[in-house]
Motif scaffolding. Sequence first.
Motif, PDB file in Angstrom:
ATOM      1  N   ASP A  33       2.198   1.457   3.711  1.00 16.49           N
ATOM      2  CA  ASP A  33       3.518   0.845   3.854  1.00 16.49           C
ATOM      3  C   ASP A  33       4.642   1.785   3.427  1.00 16.49           C
ATOM      4  O   ASP A  33       5.705   1.826   4.050  1.00 16.49           O
ATOM      5  CB  ASP A  33       3.609  -0.429   3.001  1.00 16.49           C
ATOM      6  N   LEU A  34       4.408   2.525   2.328  1.00 11.14           N
ATOM      7  CA  LEU A  34       5.452   3.379   1.760  1.00 11.14           C
ATOM      8  C   LEU A  34       4.841   4.707   1.313  1.00 11.14           C
ATOM      9  O   LEU A  34       3.713   4.751   0.796  1.00 11.14           O
ATOM     10  CB  LEU A  34       6.114   2.727   0.552  1.00 11.14           C
ATOM     11  N   THR A  43       0.854  -1.182   0.000  1.00  6.86           N
ATOM     12  CA  THR A  43       0.000   0.000   0.000  1.00  6.86           C
ATOM     13  C   THR A  43       0.892   1.234   0.000  1.00  6.86           C
ATOM     14  O   THR A  43       1.726   1.409   0.898  1.00  6.86           O
ATOM     15  CB  THR A  43      -0.929   0.020   1.224  1.00  6.86           C
ATOM     16  N   TRP A  44       0.730   2.071  -1.009  1.00  9.21           N
ATOM     17  CA  TRP A  44       1.573   3.246  -1.223  1.00  9.21           C
ATOM     18  C   TRP A  44       0.740   4.518  -1.080  1.00  9.21           C
ATOM     19  O   TRP A  44      -0.409   4.567  -1.520  1.00  9.21           O
ATOM     20  CB  TRP A  44       2.176   3.243  -2.620  1.00  9.21           C
ATOM     21  N   LEU A  45       1.335   5.547  -0.510  1.00  3.27           N
ATOM     22  CA  LEU A  45       0.742   6.880  -0.519  1.00  3.27           C
ATOM     23  C   LEU A  45       1.547   7.752  -1.477  1.00  3.27           C
ATOM     24  O   LEU A  45       2.773   7.841  -1.352  1.00  3.27           O
ATOM     25  CB  LEU A  45       0.766   7.501   0.880  1.00  3.27           C
ATOM     26  N   VAL A  46       0.861   8.377  -2.414  1.00  3.78           N
ATOM     27  CA  VAL A  46       1.489   9.341  -3.319  1.00  3.78           C
ATOM     28  C   VAL A  46       0.929  10.713  -2.987  1.00  3.78           C
ATOM     29  O   VAL A  46      -0.263  10.973  -3.197  1.00  3.78           O
ATOM     30  CB  VAL A  46       1.218   8.997  -4.794  1.00  3.78           C
ATOM     31  N   GLY A 103      14.052   6.426  13.228  1.00  2.00           N
ATOM     32  CA  GLY A 103      14.109   5.160  12.517  1.00  2.00           C
ATOM     33  C   GLY A 103      13.243   5.077  11.275  1.00  2.00           C
ATOM     34  O   GLY A 103      13.042   3.985  10.726  1.00  2.00           O
ATOM     35  N   LEU A 104      12.693   6.204  10.810  1.00  2.00           N
ATOM     36  CA  LEU A 104      11.916   6.222   9.568  1.00  2.00           C
ATOM     37  C   LEU A 104      12.884   6.220   8.392  1.00  2.00           C
ATOM     38  O   LEU A 104      13.635   7.175   8.194  1.00  2.00           O
ATOM     39  CB  LEU A 104      11.024   7.466   9.513  1.00  2.00           C
ATOM     40  N   GLU A 105      12.889   5.151   7.619  1.00  2.00           N
ATOM     41  CA  GLU A 105      13.805   5.081   6.480  1.00  2.00           C
ATOM     42  C   GLU A 105      13.402   6.103   5.423  1.00  2.00           C
ATOM     43  O   GLU A 105      12.229   6.168   5.024  1.00  2.00           O
ATOM     44  CB  GLU A 105      13.797   3.678   5.874  1.00  2.00           C
ATOM     45  N   THR A 106      14.371   6.891   4.973  1.00  2.00           N
ATOM     46  CA  THR A 106      14.097   7.939   3.994  1.00  2.00           C
ATOM     47  C   THR A 106      15.068   7.845   2.826  1.00  2.00           C
ATOM     48  O   THR A 106      16.230   7.472   2.999  1.00  2.00           O
ATOM     49  CB  THR A 106      14.203   9.342   4.621  1.00  2.00           C
ATOM     50  N   ARG A 135       5.928   8.864  10.394  1.00  2.00           N
ATOM     51  CA  ARG A 135       6.564   8.277  11.585  1.00  2.00           C
ATOM     52  C   ARG A 135       5.513   7.727  12.545  1.00  2.00           C
ATOM     53  O   ARG A 135       5.606   6.583  13.001  1.00  2.00           O
ATOM     54  CB  ARG A 135       7.393   9.353  12.289  1.00  2.00           C
ATOM     55  N   ASP A 136       4.500   8.530  12.815  1.00  2.00           N
ATOM     56  CA  ASP A 136       3.494   8.140  13.802  1.00  2.00           C
ATOM     57  C   ASP A 136       2.626   6.990  13.307  1.00  2.00           C
ATOM     58  O   ASP A 136       2.085   6.219  14.120  1.00  2.00           O
ATOM     59  CB  ASP A 136       2.615   9.342  14.158  1.00  2.00           C
ATOM     60  N   ALA A 137       2.500   6.847  11.983  1.00  2.00           N
ATOM     61  CA  ALA A 137       1.679   5.772  11.419  1.00  2.00           C
ATOM     62  C   ALA A 137       2.462   4.479  11.222  1.00  2.00           C
ATOM     63  O   ALA A 137       1.894   3.471  10.799  1.00  2.00           O
ATOM     64  CB  ALA A 137       1.088   6.215  10.083  1.00  2.00           C
ATOM     65  N   GLY A 138       3.753   4.501  11.520  1.00  2.00           N
ATOM     66  CA  GLY A 138       4.577   3.307  11.355  1.00  2.00           C
ATOM     67  C   GLY A 138       4.886   2.972   9.903  1.00  2.00           C
ATOM     68  O   GLY A 138       5.104   1.792   9.568  1.00  2.00           O
ATOM     69  N   VAL A 139       4.938   3.984   9.043  1.00  6.33           N
ATOM     70  CA  VAL A 139       5.283   3.770   7.633  1.00  6.33           C
ATOM     71  C   VAL A 139       6.707   3.226   7.535  1.00  6.33           C
ATOM     72  O   VAL A 139       7.606   3.651   8.272  1.00  6.33           O
ATOM     73  CB  VAL A 139       5.153   5.099   6.852  1.00  6.33           C
TER      74      VAL A 139
END
Length: 344
Positions: free
Chosen positions: A91-92, A16-19, A183-186, A128-132
């Motif tokens: 997810d992303l 599941t992606w957010l654009v 820890g949010l991968e960017t 971050r807060d949503a655990g993406v």
Amino acid sequence: MHYDSVRDSLRRQPRTWLVTGAAGFIGSNLLEELLRLGQTVVGLDSFATGHRRNLDEAVAAAGEGAADRFTFVEGDIRDLDACRQACEGVDLVLHQAALGSVPRSIKDPLTTHAVNVDGTLHMLTAARDAGVGRFVYASSSSVYGDHPGLPKVEGAIGTPLSPYAVSKRVCELYARTFQDHYGLETVGLRYFNVFGPRQDPDGPYAAVIPRWMDEMLDGRSSTIFGDGETSRDFCYVANVVQANVLAGRTASDATGTVYNIAVGDRTTLNDLFREMSQSLVAEGAMDATPEPAYADFRPGDVRHSLADTSAAHQALGYRPTHPVGLGLRKTVAWYVQDRASASS
């Protein structure tokens, strides 16, 4: 090709992606590709610069069943609640929403900062807060500023030459901070003069290719700022779409940094104008190639830009599939067809 294997993997295991900025030029092209790959996509846009027709075209082009896997949230990235709503269950994130244009940022730096910096900080916080799991964001070659070196290498930047450039650099710093502290991968992608279908030709801050395209098709004169020998690394949108998908699926040790996304080739404005006009003649949209008008250089514009894409090649597996000539031909064909469809 590495991208083919990544696409095959996504078809087998959809995400599941957010654009963000999904109704815009780059965002709608990303939406179309993700839906073609069988992904579930959430789109966020305020329609400040994007268009609902871009969403409709992208979903339709993605084929049967695509609409069932697409959810749209109308909202502004300056609204933290809208960002939080859009990030639920994602997810992303592919963060494309921004207010572009160097001249616009010089005229109105406050709005540029609010959208690009505050908006990106809101998105990072919501993700971050949503655990993406991964946050991929659009940066810009403008961050290289007055650094004279060519080609541009990620680690060597100069003084920004506009509020827009400053805003994009600040976003890069915030993204790295969120990875280091939360820890949010960017992954940041420094775009170099992206062009292609659905790029808006209207308004005083339109990018050069759609603006010239519109003027040529209308029979109006087109203006080149400066002597025409200013050069850019023009990048067709399919290359940018590839880079975003790869960045979303790359190994974790390739995160926390930024990558140049371009073709690695320089085209002067004079050559660009000539190639565009010749392509329009070949498409039957014009009888003869016109001559451009020339005006003074614009403040804040960089004289030359050329990307070193080796880091993206090595870390992401990025390999541009569309050189400038091929991209221009596809773009010209799209605009001619779009114009014909609108008049029928």
